[in-house]
Write a protein that holds these residues in place. Structure first.
Motif, PDB file in Angstrom:
ATOM      1  N   GLY A 204       5.502  11.711 -11.993  1.00 37.19           N
ATOM      2  CA  GLY A 204       4.552  12.710 -11.537  1.00 37.19           C
ATOM      3  C   GLY A 204       3.201  12.072 -11.272  1.00 37.19           C
ATOM      4  N   GLU A 205       2.246  12.910 -10.853  1.00 32.87           N
ATOM      5  CA  GLU A 205       0.969  12.358 -10.397  1.00 32.87           C
ATOM      6  C   GLU A 205      -0.121  12.253 -11.463  1.00 32.87           C
ATOM      7  OE1 GLU A 205      -0.096  13.145  -6.048  1.00 32.87           O
ATOM      8  OE2 GLU A 205       0.972  14.969  -6.645  1.00 32.87           O
ATOM      9  N   THR A 206       0.070  12.933 -12.598  1.00 27.40           N
ATOM     10  CA  THR A 206      -1.031  12.946 -13.559  1.00 27.40           C
ATOM     11  C   THR A 206      -0.963  11.778 -14.543  1.00 27.40           C
ATOM     12  OG1 THR A 206       0.055  14.337 -15.193  1.00 27.40           O
ATOM     13  CG2 THR A 206      -1.088  15.467 -13.406  1.00 27.40           C
TER      14      THR A 206
ATOM     15  N   ASN B 141       0.823  -1.221   0.000  1.00 28.58           N
ATOM     16  CA  ASN B 141       0.000   0.000   0.000  1.00 28.58           C
ATOM     17  C   ASN B 141       0.851   1.263   0.000  1.00 28.58           C
ATOM     18  OD1 ASN B 141      -2.321  -1.485   0.115  1.00 28.58           O
ATOM     19  ND2 ASN B 141      -2.519  -1.355   2.347  1.00 28.58           N
ATOM     20  N   GLY B 142       0.365   2.248  -0.742  1.00 24.38           N
ATOM     21  CA  GLY B 142       1.002   3.559  -0.690  1.00 24.38           C
ATOM     22  C   GLY B 142       2.091   3.778  -1.719  1.00 24.38           C
ATOM     23  N   VAL B 143       2.467   2.739  -2.443  1.00 23.26           N
ATOM     24  CA  VAL B 143       3.572   2.876  -3.402  1.00 23.26           C
ATOM     25  C   VAL B 143       3.142   3.573  -4.692  1.00 23.26           C
ATOM     26  CG1 VAL B 143       4.893   0.920  -2.520  1.00 23.26           C
ATOM     27  CG2 VAL B 143       3.206   0.554  -4.342  1.00 23.26           C
ATOM     28  N   GLY B 144       1.814   3.652  -4.904  1.00 23.61           N
ATOM     29  CA  GLY B 144       1.316   4.274  -6.138  1.00 23.61           C
ATOM     30  C   GLY B 144       0.720   3.249  -7.094  1.00 23.61           C
ATOM     31  N   LYS B 145       0.278   2.131  -6.550  1.00 19.57           N
ATOM     32  CA  LYS B 145      -0.251   1.035  -7.379  1.00 19.57           C
ATOM     33  C   LYS B 145      -1.534   1.444  -8.100  1.00 19.57           C
ATOM     34  CE  LYS B 145      -0.901  -2.718  -5.060  1.00 19.57           C
ATOM     35  NZ  LYS B 145      -2.312  -3.074  -4.920  1.00 19.57           N
ATOM     36  N   THR B 146      -2.479   1.995  -7.354  1.00 17.31           N
ATOM     37  CA  THR B 146      -3.749   2.372  -7.970  1.00 17.31           C
ATOM     38  C   THR B 146      -3.539   3.471  -9.013  1.00 17.31           C
ATOM     39  OG1 THR B 146      -4.725   1.905  -5.824  1.00 17.31           O
ATOM     40  CG2 THR B 146      -6.147   2.915  -7.455  1.00 17.31           C
ATOM     41  N   THR B 147      -2.729   4.455  -8.654  1.00 13.17           N
ATOM     42  CA  THR B 147      -2.410   5.539  -9.595  1.00 13.17           C
ATOM     43  C   THR B 147      -1.784   4.965 -10.862  1.00 13.17           C
ATOM     44  OG1 THR B 147      -1.949   6.926  -7.675  1.00 13.17           O
ATOM     45  CG2 THR B 147      -1.210   7.747  -9.801  1.00 13.17           C
ATOM     46  N   THR B 148      -0.875   4.029 -10.692  1.00 14.24           N
ATOM     47  CA  THR B 148      -0.202   3.423 -11.842  1.00 14.24           C
ATOM     48  C   THR B 148      -1.204   2.683 -12.734  1.00 14.24           C
ATOM     49  OG1 THR B 148       1.888   3.240 -10.656  1.00 14.24           O
ATOM     50  CG2 THR B 148       1.584   1.756 -12.524  1.00 14.24           C
TER      51      THR B 148
HETATM   52  P1  GDP Z   1      -1.489   2.664  -3.596  1.00 15.78           P
HETATM   53  O1  GDP Z   1      -1.847   2.615  -2.149  1.00 15.78           O
HETATM   54  O2  GDP Z   1      -0.258   1.881  -3.880  1.00 15.78           O
HETATM   55  O3  GDP Z   1      -2.608   2.314  -4.500  1.00 15.78           O
HETATM   56  O4  GDP Z   1      -1.039   4.191  -3.862  1.00 15.78           O
HETATM   57  P2  GDP Z   1      -1.797   5.366  -4.627  1.00 15.78           P
HETATM   58  O5  GDP Z   1      -1.969   5.033  -6.050  1.00 15.78           O
HETATM   59  O6  GDP Z   1      -3.001   5.735  -3.850  1.00 15.78           O
HETATM   60  O7  GDP Z   1      -0.700   6.520  -4.566  1.00 15.78           O
HETATM   61  C1  GDP Z   1      -0.203   7.064  -3.359  1.00 15.78           C
HETATM   62  C2  GDP Z   1       0.217   8.529  -3.600  1.00 15.78           C
HETATM   63  O8  GDP Z   1       1.362   8.569  -4.456  1.00 15.78           O
HETATM   64  C3  GDP Z   1      -0.840   9.355  -4.299  1.00 15.78           C
HETATM   65  O9  GDP Z   1      -0.881  10.615  -3.686  1.00 15.78           O
HETATM   66  C4  GDP Z   1      -0.323   9.472  -5.729  1.00 15.78           C
HETATM   67  O10 GDP Z   1      -0.758  10.638  -6.373  1.00 15.78           O
HETATM   68  C5  GDP Z   1       1.165   9.479  -5.512  1.00 15.78           C
HETATM   69  N1  GDP Z   1       1.935   9.044  -6.693  1.00 15.78           N
HETATM   70  C6  GDP Z   1       1.815   7.906  -7.407  1.00 15.78           C
HETATM   71  N2  GDP Z   1       2.715   7.841  -8.408  1.00 15.78           N
HETATM   72  C7  GDP Z   1       3.446   8.992  -8.347  1.00 15.78           C
HETATM   73  C8  GDP Z   1       4.562   9.532  -9.108  1.00 15.78           C
HETATM   74  O11 GDP Z   1       5.085   8.952 -10.057  1.00 15.78           O
HETATM   75  N3  GDP Z   1       5.027  10.757  -8.717  1.00 15.78           N
HETATM   76  C9  GDP Z   1       4.495  11.434  -7.656  1.00 15.78           C
HETATM   77  N4  GDP Z   1       5.021  12.612  -7.343  1.00 15.78           N
HETATM   78  N5  GDP Z   1       3.472  10.956  -6.932  1.00 15.78           N
HETATM   79  C10 GDP Z   1       2.942   9.754  -7.260  1.00 15.78           C
END
Ligand code: GDP
Length: 299
Positions: free
Chosen positions: A279-281, A107-114
C-alpha cells in the motif's frame, strides 16, 4: 499482522483468480489443474515454475493422494511456501553503524516511497536515520524525499540542483558518521541517459562510500514494481550487470494481478526479498514473510 496481509492481498487479481477457481471447480479433476496452471502463468509465476508445480500436483492427484480439493489446496500452499522460503531473509540493519543502504531501481517503481517507509520503520524501531538525496537527476525526487523526511523527523542531506550524486552521498555518510547515526539510506537516480552512465554513477557512489567505510554499502537494495510482472525480472537482470544487488523490495503487490512475479523472482535470482509494499502509506511496507504472503493469495 497476518490478517492484514490477507486484507491487502485478497483483493489482488491473483488472489481473486485463485479463489474463484476453487469455487468453480469443487471437484478434483484435470480441468481444475489446467485452470490452475493458467492462473499461475497469467499471474507471472513463470511458465516453467507453473508447469512443474501443476504437474507434480497432477501426478499426486492421479495417485489419489488428495481426498478433496482442500487437500490439494493444502499441498499447493506448502509448495508455494517452499518456493519462497529461501528468499525470506530479512535485512538486519544492526550489524554496522551507520548501516548504509544504497537503493537502486528505475523511476516510478516506488523507490522514494520505499525509502520514506523504511525511514519510518527504522525510526519506529528506535534507530537514528539519515537520508541522502542522491537522485540528483530529478528535482522532484529531492523534494519528495524531503517531504518524507519532514513528516518522520528524519534529516535529509541534499545539495543544490545538478549536484553530483556521489558527492551528496559522501556528504551524507560523513554527516551520519559524525552524528553517530545508525542507518543511512541513499537514493540514486532511476535513469540516466545511458546504461553506461548509470553504471559509472553507481560505481562512483560505491567507491566514495568505501573511502569512509570499506564495507559500505552494506546493502544494495533494488526496488521493483510488482505490477510490471515479467518486466520486473528483466530489470533485475539488467541491474545485476551494473551493480551487486544484495536484496529486493517488491512494491505495489496490493491489488495487482501480477503478484506471481514474486515466485518467479525467487526462482530466477534467489536474491533475498527483504520487504514488500502492500500500500501507499508509511506502515504498508512489510518484512517479507513467505507464509503470510501465500496465505494472502490462497482462498
Ligand atoms: P520512484 O519514482 O521510484 O521514486 O516512485 P515513487 O516513490 O514516487 O512512487 C510511485 C507511485 O507508486 C506513488 O504514487 C506511490 O504512492 C506508489 N507506490 C509506491 N509503493 C506502493 C505500494 O506498495 N502500493 C501502492 N498501491 N502504491 C505504491
Amino acid at each position: 499482522a497476518r490478517r492484514s496481509w490477507r486484507e491487502r492481498l485478497s483483493g489482488s487479481g491473483f488472489a481473486k483468480s485463485l479463489s474463484s477457481l476453487f469455487v468453480r471447480h469443487p471437484k478434483l479433476d484435470d480441468d481444475l489443474l489446467d485452470e490452475l496452471e493458467t492462473a499461475l502463468i497469467t499471474a507471472d509465476v513463470g511458465v516453467e515454475a507453473s508447469t512443474s508445480l501443476v504437474e507434480g500436483l497432477r501426478q499426486r492427484m492421479h495417485k489419489r493422494e488428495f481426498a478433496d480439493s482442500a487437500a490439494l489446496l493444502a499441498s499447493l500452499r506448502a509448495e508455494l511456501i517452499a518456493l519462497l522460503k529461501p528468499v525470506e531473509r530479512p535485512l538486519d540493519v544492526g550489524t554496522h553503524a551507520p548501516f548504509v543502504v544504497l537503493t537502486v531501481g528505475i523511476n516510478g517503481v516506488g523507490k522514494t516511497t520505499t525509502i520514506g517507509k523504511l525511514a519510518r520503520r527504522y525510526t519506529d524501531e528506535g534507530r537514528s536515520v539519515v537520508l541522502a538525496a542522491g537522485d540528483t537527476f530529478r528535482a522532484a525526487a529531492v523534494e519528495q524525499l524531503k517531504t518524507w523526511g519532514d513528516r518522520n523527523k528524519v534529516a535529509v542531506i541534499s545539495q543544490g540542483q545538478d549536484a553530483d550524486s556521489a558527492s551528496v552521498i559522501f556528504d551524507a555518510l560523513q554527516t551520519a558518521r559524525a552524528r553517530g547515526v545508525q542507518v543511512m539510506i541513499a537514493d540514486t537516480a532511476g535513469r540516466l541517459h545511458t546504461q553506461g552512465g548509470l553504471m559509472d554513477e553507481l560505481g562512483k557512489i560505491a567507491r566514495v562510500m568505501k573511502k569512509l567505510d570499506p564495507a559500505a554499502p552494506h546493502e544494495v537494495l533494488m526496488v521493483i514494481d510488482g505490477t510490471t510482472g515479467q518486466n520486473a525480472i528483466n530489470q533485475v537482470r539488467q541491474f545485476l550487470q551494473i551493480v551487486g544487488v544484495t536484496g529486493l523490495v517488491v512494491t505495489k503487490l496490493d491489488g495487482t494481478a501480477k503478484g506471481g512475479v514474486v515466485f518467479a523472482l525467487a526462482r530466477e535470482f534467489g536474491l533475498p526479498i527483504r520487504y514488500v509494499g502492500l500500500g501507499e502509506t508509511a506502515t504498508d511496507l512489510r518484512t517479507f514473510d513467505a507464509e503470510a504472503f501465500v496465505d494472502g493469495l490462497l482462498p
